[in-house]
Design a protein around this motif. Structure first.
Motif, short mmCIF file in Angstrom:
data_model
loop_
_atom_site.label_atom_id
_atom_site.label_comp_id
_atom_site.label_asym_id
_atom_site.label_seq_id
_atom_site.Cartn_x
_atom_site.Cartn_y
_atom_site.Cartn_z
N PRO A 199 4.47 -14.60 -1.42
CA PRO A 199 3.33 -14.23 -2.26
C PRO A 199 3.74 -13.95 -3.70
N SER A 200 2.78 -14.05 -4.59
CA SER A 200 3.00 -13.68 -5.98
C SER A 200 1.77 -12.91 -6.44
N THR A 201 1.97 -11.97 -7.34
CA THR A 201 0.80 -11.28 -7.88
C THR A 201 0.65 -11.57 -9.36
N THR A 202 1.54 -12.43 -9.90
CA THR A 202 1.42 -12.73 -11.32
C THR A 202 0.97 -14.16 -11.58
N ILE A 253 -3.56 -0.82 7.59
CA ILE A 253 -3.41 0.03 6.40
C ILE A 253 -2.95 1.42 6.82
N ALA A 263 1.41 -0.76 7.14
CA ALA A 263 1.93 -2.13 7.05
C ALA A 263 1.90 -2.53 5.58
N PRO A 264 3.00 -3.10 5.08
CA PRO A 264 3.04 -3.46 3.67
C PRO A 264 1.97 -4.49 3.35
N THR A 265 1.37 -4.40 2.15
CA THR A 265 0.42 -5.43 1.77
C THR A 265 1.15 -6.67 1.31
N THR A 266 2.36 -6.46 0.78
CA THR A 266 3.10 -7.61 0.27
C THR A 266 4.55 -7.53 0.75
N VAL A 267 4.99 -8.56 1.44
CA VAL A 267 6.42 -8.72 1.72
C VAL A 267 6.80 -10.12 1.27
N TYR A 303 -6.36 -8.91 1.27
CA TYR A 303 -6.92 -7.67 0.72
C TYR A 303 -6.23 -7.31 -0.60
N ALA A 304 -4.92 -7.51 -0.64
CA ALA A 304 -4.18 -7.18 -1.86
C ALA A 304 -4.59 -8.11 -3.01
N ALA A 333 -8.02 -7.60 -4.87
CA ALA A 333 -8.19 -6.51 -5.82
C ALA A 333 -7.55 -6.82 -7.18
N LEU A 334 -6.91 -7.96 -7.31
CA LEU A 334 -6.25 -8.27 -8.58
C LEU A 334 -7.28 -8.66 -9.64
N ARG A 337 -8.84 -13.92 -7.29
CA ARG A 337 -9.96 -13.38 -6.53
C ARG A 337 -10.84 -14.47 -5.95
N PHE A 352 0.41 -1.03 -8.17
CA PHE A 352 0.79 -2.08 -7.22
C PHE A 352 1.09 -3.44 -7.85
N SER A 406 4.73 -5.07 -7.71
CA SER A 406 4.80 -6.32 -6.96
C SER A 406 5.44 -7.41 -7.81
N GLU A 453 9.03 -9.24 -7.18
CA GLU A 453 9.10 -10.69 -7.17
C GLU A 453 10.28 -11.17 -8.02
N ILE A 456 12.02 -6.64 0.25
CA ILE A 456 11.21 -5.59 -0.34
C ILE A 456 9.81 -5.66 0.24
N ASP A 457 9.25 -4.52 0.61
CA ASP A 457 7.85 -4.53 1.01
C ASP A 457 7.08 -3.45 0.27
N ILE A 458 5.86 -3.79 -0.08
CA ILE A 458 5.05 -2.88 -0.89
C ILE A 458 3.71 -2.65 -0.21
N SER A 459 3.33 -1.40 -0.05
CA SER A 459 2.02 -1.08 0.51
C SER A 459 1.15 -0.46 -0.56
N ARG A 460 -0.13 -0.77 -0.50
CA ARG A 460 -1.09 -0.11 -1.39
C ARG A 460 -1.77 0.99 -0.61
N ALA A 515 1.64 -10.35 -18.33
CA ALA A 515 1.31 -10.76 -16.97
C ALA A 515 0.42 -9.75 -16.26
#
Lengths: 590, 332
Positions: A352-355, A518, A522-526, A545-546, A549-550, A556, B58, B62, B66, B77-81, B305
């Motif tokens: 995954p990427s969030t950017t 949740i 459980a991590p939203t992002t691994v 879900y993660a 919300a971006l 989205r 988050f 995140s 990355e 690495i794991d991230i929870s919200r 970003a």
């Protein structure tokens, strides 16, 4: 037969209004429900594949070159003038109708966002008509053969993906050792035992399997040299497949061809695997495709040809491939812009990427979800069916134990309605904090979700077991069978389809659950798939879900929609597998 | 070779054994196909890092994770919200996570909980969030507003015309564009301006898309809107950002420097991540903490970003000292 004649004079007039009203209200309700769902799915699909970016010319080119010939073939296969007339009318009428409707709306200044008229036509007419015609064609040899062939290709591809993802999780080298030291010798011993009708030998197979598997686990820590991955596939999957195919061929064509086919299969798979590596293809992929797609397709073709019925149906895949090629050429000629899909190969294989929305992928979450749901299925099936059998067949109707059972029964019914977030809290308190199994780990997620669906599994399994006629049990007891034998040989096989239906529906719910995950953290992002039961893992709904919300629009709409479609595909794949298993049981025991 | 051996078997089982052996031999003959499986490749840094906490931080963490994974692919690495508070009480202070993101400072009760579990939080500031109030480029009549005036415009009893706020402003209706109620920006803005979460006029166009706010404001001379700093930072020419005067302290416009220096009040707030001090003894965690401090000053990542204000050099040096000191203490 005793007939009684009654006078109809006092019957009077009965109003049919209420009945009619009820009928149409039910119809209306179901239509609204289905339409709402369909509209949602259509929009998600359009977003996931970026279809609204595509030119109308692009869509129409593929409709003309790909979809129409396919429907045409199915119409031919269906060989039913009524179906042909109705579908033809719908296809042509829909084309004109949607075109006029959208032009009219545009003229009034009320364009429909993200939905052009070809898209509306495809989802509104083409897809349902294809389904309808496909169903009609499925009843006849040619169509059935065509669809069956396609089904095997699709099923094989799905299986290849499943095998690959299992080996991502489960360390292919360990599997190799377990197979070579445990499974293969045990299978050989068992087969030898069956052939010589020697009971001790068949019993010996179990300890050999266990010991060999254990030895494999131990050896994995020390051994550092292994065959390459594709060879492991060819050996550990190819040999069993070859044996299975040989067994089939043996029944149809005798011993000599069976041996030839088995040896030939292994030889062809290894050779093609080896050669494909030299032309730069992935050897492991080629071996897997040969085993999972080519073998069942070959068997199907062989069966069709040897029966000589419906061999025209073999043309169907050819029509599809040729149509797709023709469509591509046509689009090139027209220089039409295609869609820019979010759901593509890189989406399924990337972390995954969030950017950067284009780089975003669902891979670790997909593997995590499949991992979790597999354990959930095993746990809830074993526990649920066990409980249901015990409650239905093993508890007395009177006495203190009966009271306890009734209490349990009431509790189970109530638990089925407890909100999922409460189960999440239970998981957090019990498994994470008290037992210390680690927050957000595969095992905690799986156990929590199992508890969540367990009441529903138990209740539906109970219903299924209750629906087995008591006469059958009594007959079994009457023949001198014990309770265990009756349960194993009569009750369970008879109720299995019903039990599976309930389990499948519950698993569908479990794979989409977010709230309990949740709560257990459980991590939203691994960024990597889980490597063991105690590894922390994400799941598809969490990642979706993660992303939802971006702030970036690309995430989205596009990335989230692609996630939803992936989730649905995995869900449908799971359900399809389970339904196939269920149908098999219905056929052999029904 | 396998083809010959098939004819010799007599029983089905022995034939199968021969086939197995044949396949094995064929496999062997094709080898050179053996492979050596050693332990970890990569740069030697491996292990796992668990992060939970604020959903505001988050996306930033995140993105940093990355980047970190690109350099150290073997670190998982794991991230929870979980929200700042949920992360502290359920995971961080119980000793389950290595980092906890927070959009506010840790509270005394949370510190007590941590202390009772012997978890010592190390505060690392990672960025600054700055809200930007924008007007149309043609709205030359206004360039600076006081917090009280913003209150009049955005409070629960909002005025409807510009002239009602200041006499010399035009007698035109205010078109308001802002964050939707579901957004954290909404809570934060209503808190900062009106002193209470959710105290906000309902007479405005609510949207979560920065783009829509910009479109609305550029389309009307008398429009006003607000959103996170990021969009304005990358598109400064489309709209005009207003300066804000807090308690007579002078007009300050949103800029990287002003927000970082703490002059842009009350619309800027620090964002944190808290590291568990004991966890810093593990090399990957320490390395990631250093990496976070390094990245928190990078404009391309933090501002472009994600859309927060990066730390300035001085702040960054401060955080570096904090982290290095903590690492040194536990790694001795």
């Amino acid at each position: 037969m005793a007939t009684e004649t009654t006078s109809r004079d006092d019957f009077g007039e009965v109003s049919q209004l209420r009945g009619l009203l009820f009928e149409y209200l039910s119809l209306g309700a179901s239509v609204v429900g289905i339409l709402a769902l369909a509209l949602l799915l259509v929009y998600v699909t359009i977003d996931a594949f970026g279809l609204w970016n595509a030119d109308d010319a692009w869509l129409l080119a593929y409709v003309a070159a790909f979809a129409f010939p396919a429907v045409g073939f199915l119409l031919y296969a269906a060989d039913d003038p009524r179906v042909t007339r109705q579908s033809g009318l719908a296809l042509v009428g829909g084309l004109v109708g949607f075109f006029a409707l959208f032009r009219g709306l545009e003229a009034l200044g009320m364009g429909v966002p993200r939905l052009s008229w070809p898209l509306a036509y495809i989802f509104g007419v083409l897809v349902p008509v294809t389904g309808y015609v496909g169903y009609a064609a499925y009843q006849r040899p040619a169509g059935a053969v065509g669809i069956g062939l396609l089904g095997r290709v699709a099923g094989g591809l799905g299986l290849a993906v499943a095998v690959t993802s299992v080996f991502v999780i489960a360390d292919v080298y360990r599997w190799f050792l377990v197979f070579t030291l445990g499974i293969a010798p045990a299978a050989a011993i068992y087969a030898a035992g069956r052939v010589r009708a020697s009971r001790p030998l068949t019993y010996l197979a179990v300890p050999v399997a266990l010991l060999g598997a254990a030895a494999g686990f131990v050896l994995r820590e020390f051994l550092v040299v292994y065959p390459r991955q594709w060879l492991i596939y060819a050996l550990t999957l190819g040999v069993p497949v070859a044996v299975a195919v040989a067994a089939l061929v043996w029944r149809r064509r005798g011993e000599r061809s069976a041996a030839a086919v088995a040896v030939g299969l292994v030889a062809v798979v290894t050779t093609l695997g080896y050669v494909s590596g030299m032309v730069g293809l992935s050897r492991a992929a080629v071996v897997l495709l040969l085993l999972t797609v080519a073998v069942p397709v070959g068997l199907q073709i062989d069966r069709v040809l040897s029966h000589g019925r419906g061999s025209v149906g073999l043309l169907f895949p050819v029509v599809l491939v040729a149509g797709a090629l023709a469509g591509t050429v046509l689009v090139d000629l027209l220089a039409a812009t295609g869609p820019s899909p979010w759901l593509d190969w890189s989406y399924v294989t990337n972390p995954p990427s969030t950017t950067i929305a284009d780089d975003a992928g669902l891979y670790p979450a997909i593997v995590g979800s499949i991992f979790i749901i597999t354990i959930v299925a095993l746990l809830s099936f074993a526990l649920g069916v066990g409980t249901a059998v015990f409650l239905e067949d093993y508890t007395p109707d009177t006495g203190p134990l009966a009271t306890v059972t009734r209490l349990i029964q009431i509790n189970i019914s109530n638990l089925a309605g407890v909100p999922s977030v409460v189960y999440g809290l239970l998981g957090l308190g019990l498994f994470v904090n008290l037992l210390g199994l680690g927050f957000g780990t595969v095992v905690v997620a799986a156990v929590t979700l199992s508890l969540l669906i367990l009441p529903i599994v138990i209740i539906s399994a109970q219903e299924a077991i209750r629906s087995v006629p008591d006469d059958m049990r009594q007959a079994s007891y009457g023949l001198g069978a014990t309770r265990w034998q009756t349960t194993k040989n009569v009750v369970l096989p008879e109720s299995l389809p019903g039990i599976l239906t309930g389990t499948i529906l519950s698993l569908g719910r479990a794979i989409g659950e977010t709230a309990p995950l949740i709560m257990i953290g459980a991590p939203t992002t691994v960024f990597a798939p889980p490597e063991g039961l105690l590894a922390r893992t994400s799941a598809m709904p969490m990642q979706i879900y993660a992303w939802a919300a971006l702030p970036q629009q690309d995430f989205r709409y596009g990335v989230v929609a692609a996630g939803v479609v992936t989730l649905l595909v995995v869900l449908i794949g799971l359900n399809a597998t389970a339904i196939l298993v269920r149908n098999r049981y219905e056929r052999s025991d029904g | 070779m396998t083809a010959d051996s098939t004819g010799t078997g007599t029983g089905a089982s022995s034939r199968r054994d021969v086939l197995l052996a044949g396949a094995g031999l064929a496999g062997g003959a094709l080898s050179g196909c053996l492979t050596r499986v050693d332990g970890d490749v990569g740069d030697g840094l491996s292990g796992s890092i668990a992060i939970a906490g604020s959903s505001t931080v988050f996306p930033l963490m995140s993105a940093m994770a990355e980047e970190f994974r690109r350099e150290h692919p073997d670190v998982s690495i794991d991230i929870s919200r979980t929200g700042s508070g949920g992360g502290f009480s359920n995971f961080f202070c119980v000793g389950d996570t290595d980092f906890n993101n927070a959009s506010r400072e840790i509270q005394p009760e949370e510190e007590e909980l941590c202390a009772s579990n012997r978890v010592e939080p190390v505060e690392i500031r990672v960025a600054t969030d700055a809200l930007t109030v924008i007007v149309n480029n043609e709205a030359g009549f206004v360039d600076c507003v006081t917090v009280e005036e913003l209150q009049q415009i955005w409070g629960p009893d909002a005025v409807s015309r510009w002239s009602q706020v200041r006499d010399d402003w035009p007698d035109a209706e205010i078109q308001r564009y802002g964050a939707a109620e579901t957004s954290g920006t909404f809570d934060y803005f209503s808190m900062a301006i009106n002193g209470e979460e959710g105290a906000h006029t309902s007479d405005y166009q609510a949207t979560e898309r920065d783009n829509d706010i910009v479109t609305g404001v550029t389309g009307n001379q008398y429009a006003m809107g607000y959103f996170g700093f990021s969009y304005y930072y990358s598109n400064p020419e489309q709209v005009t950002a207003l300066q804000v005067d807090h308690e007579g302290g002078g007009c300050v416009g949103p800029s990287l420097d002003a927000a970082a220096a703490g002059e842009y009040t009350p619309l800027s707030r620090p964002l944190f991540t808290y590291a568990a001090k004991d966890a810093l003894a593990r090399e990957p965690v320490a390395e990631f903490a250093r990496f976070v401090v390094e990245q928190s000053g990078r404009q391309e990542l933090v501002a472009d970003a994600i859309g927060y204000v990066p730390l300035n050099d001085e702040q960054q040096a401060e955080q570096r000292d904090t982290v290095e000191k903590a690492i040194e203490e536990v790694q001795q």
